[in-house]
Write a protein that holds these residues in place. Structure first.
Motif, PDB file in Angstrom:
ATOM      1  N   ALA A   1       5.752   0.316  -2.979  1.00  0.00           N
ATOM      2  CA  ALA A   1       5.191  -0.196  -4.231  1.00  0.00           C
ATOM      3  C   ALA A   1       6.129   0.094  -5.397  1.00  0.00           C
TER       4      ALA A   1
ATOM      5  N   GLU B   1       0.825  -1.213   0.000  1.00  0.00           N
ATOM      6  CA  GLU B   1       0.000   0.000   0.000  1.00  0.00           C
ATOM      7  C   GLU B   1       0.854   1.256   0.000  1.00  0.00           C
ATOM      8  N   ASP B   2       2.016   1.206   0.631  1.00  0.00           N
ATOM      9  CA  ASP B   2       2.904   2.365   0.680  1.00  0.00           C
ATOM     10  C   ASP B   2       3.435   2.668  -0.718  1.00  0.00           C
ATOM     11  N   ARG B   3       3.379   3.947  -1.129  1.00  0.00           N
ATOM     12  CA  ARG B   3       3.750   4.317  -2.489  1.00  0.00           C
ATOM     13  C   ARG B   3       5.214   3.993  -2.799  1.00  0.00           C
TER      14      ARG B   3
END
Length: 200
Positions: free
Chosen positions: A64, A59-61
């Protein structure tokens, strides 16, 4: 929050024994990302090579982005190659992301500076989580912090990390030492060059 973000916040602590260089921190952040990806099943190791895993996508940009950067076809990348490639300017990317999320505030007069702007961690749940993890001597965070010299002594808690994480942490230590060797070599070369121009 991720291990990398916790490490960045820990490195900014004004009570840290030694200031952390941006290059050293970038390498350790890449290692922290890889450890989190391994923990999530998005990556694994085959000896000293990084192998992409399957979903779920983090979920963390930034995490990712790290997952998307994994080499998905052979020959797979060696850990040290991953650290250098992914780590390029990674500290600056984390500073920008944390500032955008309101996790960092401008600060004047601090000895730690990341990029052109001096910042400090805001009083947020993320900062308190990172501080709690540090105070509890969480093994992964402690090992990565040791790799960049946040503490003067290396922790013996690395034995609790597990095989894959231990390999990644060792890779971070080696990369940081290699970066320091490059710095020292450049310093010697620059001094020799200056002496040539200065003359006898």
């Amino acid at each position: 929050m991720t291990t990398a973000k916790d490490l960045f916040i820990t490195a900014m602590d004004p009570k840290a024994e030694h200031p952390v260089g941006q290059g050293d921190l970038s390498l350790a952040l890449a290692g922290a990302e890889l450890i989190d990806l391994i923990g999530a099943g998005a990556a694994g190791l085959d000896g000293d090579r990084v192998v992409a895993g399957g979903p779920p996508e983090p979920e963390d940009r930034l995490l990712a982005e790290a997952a998307a950067a994994l080499t998905r076809q052979g020959p797979h990348e060696r850990i040290d190659d991953w650290l250098w490639r992914r780590g390029r300017d990674l500290a600056a990317a984390y500073q920008a992301a944390l500032e955008a999320d309101g996790e960092l505030n401008p600060k004047r007069g601090r000895r730690l500076s990341f990029g052109a702007e001096r910042v400090e961690a805001a009083d947020t749940p993320a900062r308190r989580r990172a501080a709690a993890r540090w105070e509890e001597r969480e093994p992964v965070l402690t090992a990565l912090a040791s790799a960049v010299g946040i503490e003067s002594e290396r922790s013996d808690e690395e034995t609790d990390l597990g095989d894959e994480v231990t390999v990644v942490v060792a890779g971070v230590h080696d990369a940081v030492m290699e970066l320091e060797a490059v710095r020292q070599r450049r310093s010697i070369e620059n001094a020799a060059f200056a002496n040539v121009w200065r003359g006898p």
